[in-house]
Design a protein around this motif. Structure first.
Motif, short mmCIF file in Angstrom:
data_model
loop_
_atom_site.label_atom_id
_atom_site.label_comp_id
_atom_site.label_asym_id
_atom_site.label_seq_id
_atom_site.Cartn_x
_atom_site.Cartn_y
_atom_site.Cartn_z
N HIS A 157 -23.41 -13.52 28.13
CA HIS A 157 -24.79 -13.31 27.71
C HIS A 157 -24.96 -13.04 26.02
O HIS A 157 -25.39 -13.60 25.44
CB HIS A 157 -25.36 -11.98 28.48
CG HIS A 157 -26.99 -12.26 28.29
ND1 HIS A 157 -27.58 -11.78 27.26
CD2 HIS A 157 -27.77 -12.63 29.27
CE1 HIS A 157 -28.96 -12.01 27.65
NE2 HIS A 157 -29.18 -12.62 28.73
N PRO A 185 -23.66 -13.04 33.86
CA PRO A 185 -24.08 -12.62 32.33
C PRO A 185 -22.93 -12.09 31.85
O PRO A 185 -22.61 -11.99 30.58
CB PRO A 185 -25.45 -11.91 32.23
CG PRO A 185 -25.88 -11.70 33.77
CD PRO A 185 -25.06 -12.44 34.81
N VAL A 252 -31.12 -7.67 30.60
CA VAL A 252 -30.64 -8.86 31.12
C VAL A 252 -31.27 -9.10 32.55
O VAL A 252 -31.35 -8.20 33.71
CB VAL A 252 -29.08 -8.83 31.05
CG1 VAL A 252 -28.63 -10.26 31.80
CG2 VAL A 252 -28.46 -8.78 29.70
#
Ligand SMILES: [Zn+2]
Length: 275
Positions: A157, A185, A252
């Motif tokens: 991510h 992520p 996230v």
């Protein structure tokens, strides 16, 4: 913050109007918005833009004589638009640029904070300014992506959002891309198999192209994002509730069933205890 699909949709809208007439008067610009003073904004007066270009999340307006380039970075709340000669325009935009037919290019910013920026460069200054940016995300391809992933052992991510590695992706599209790629992520970039690298490269193209197509049709966030900002809503692939995890300064969004083998990720916000 607008990312590659949003900026590219705006670029396509602005390309024609900004090059239709020469510039009658560039400025004024808000003192906090204009980041350069040499050359002065007035150096644009009488020249003509060749169109609108884009690099990463920046909009570029080169003059057709090849001597100057106006660069705009919208940051989180800036908005750039072309207002036709007889349309109503805001009184105090962060930047006003009037064309000879009376049309205007306006930069406005929601909220009191002035974060968006305007720079006027000569081409060689611009090149230096943009030299740190990685390759454009759209059309990157699996080979080039594989090289970037192998440079450092990093979580996906933050790596996707790092403009020095890949240009144009921010937190919203990183969420969408990783979901489509069915990758965690926080998976480490050097741990991806060849098949996963190909899947990620395909997902980058697929998601950014989907975003661009929807933004060109004027769609808002709710109609564009399927994972980003959708805590608790059913995953559009498997129906499980989407989750969020705080990571440093970012949030996230992900689907545990699709991306982490059902595992719920723990917050990694270092400052959490201090709040
Ligand atoms: Zn899912």
């Amino acid at each position: 913050m607008p990312e590659l699909p949003e900026m590219e949709a705006w670029r396509r809208q602005l390309d024609g109007p900004v090059s239709a007439f020469p510039i009658a008067k560039a400025g004024p610009a808000h003192i906090a918005t204009l980041k350069t003073y040499d050359p002065p904004l007035a150096a644009l007066d009488g020249r003509r833009f060749s169109g609108a270009e884009r690099r990463a999340k920046r909009m570029l307006f080169p003059t057709d004589d090849g001597e100057l380039v106006l660069m705009v970075h919208l940051m989180s709340a800036g908005r750039l638009r072309y207002v036709r000669p007889d349309d109503k325009a805001p009184k105090t935009p962060a930047l006003r640029l009037r064309f000879e037919d009376g049309g205007e290019l306006l930069l406005t910013e929601g909220g009191p904070k002035k974060r968006a920026g305007v720079w006027l460069y000569r081409p060689e200054q611009l090149e230096e300014e943009l030299a740190h940016l990685g390759p454009e995300a759209l059309g990157l391809g699996a080979d080039r992506l594989g090289e970037i992933l192998r440079v450092d052992r990093r979580q996906l991510h933050p790596l996707l959002r790092d403009q020095r590695a890949i240009a144009g992706i921010g937190r919203a599209w990183a969420n969408e891309i990783l979901h489509t790629a069915r990758l965690s992520p926080f998976k480490l970039s050097t741990d991806l198999s060849d098949e996963e690298v190909e899947r990620l490269a395909a997902s980058i193209d697929e998601e950014l192209a989907r975003g661009l197509e929807l933004r060109e049709r004027g769609k808002k966030d709710e109609a564009v994002y399927r994972v980003h900002n959708r805590l608790g809503e059913p995953c559009h692939v498997c129906g499980e509730p989407l989750r969020r995890v705080d990571y440093e300064e970012h949030t996230v969004y992900y689907c545990p069933a699709c991306q982490t083998g059902g595992k719920v990720l723990k917050d990694r916000r270092l400052s959490r205890l201090l709040r």
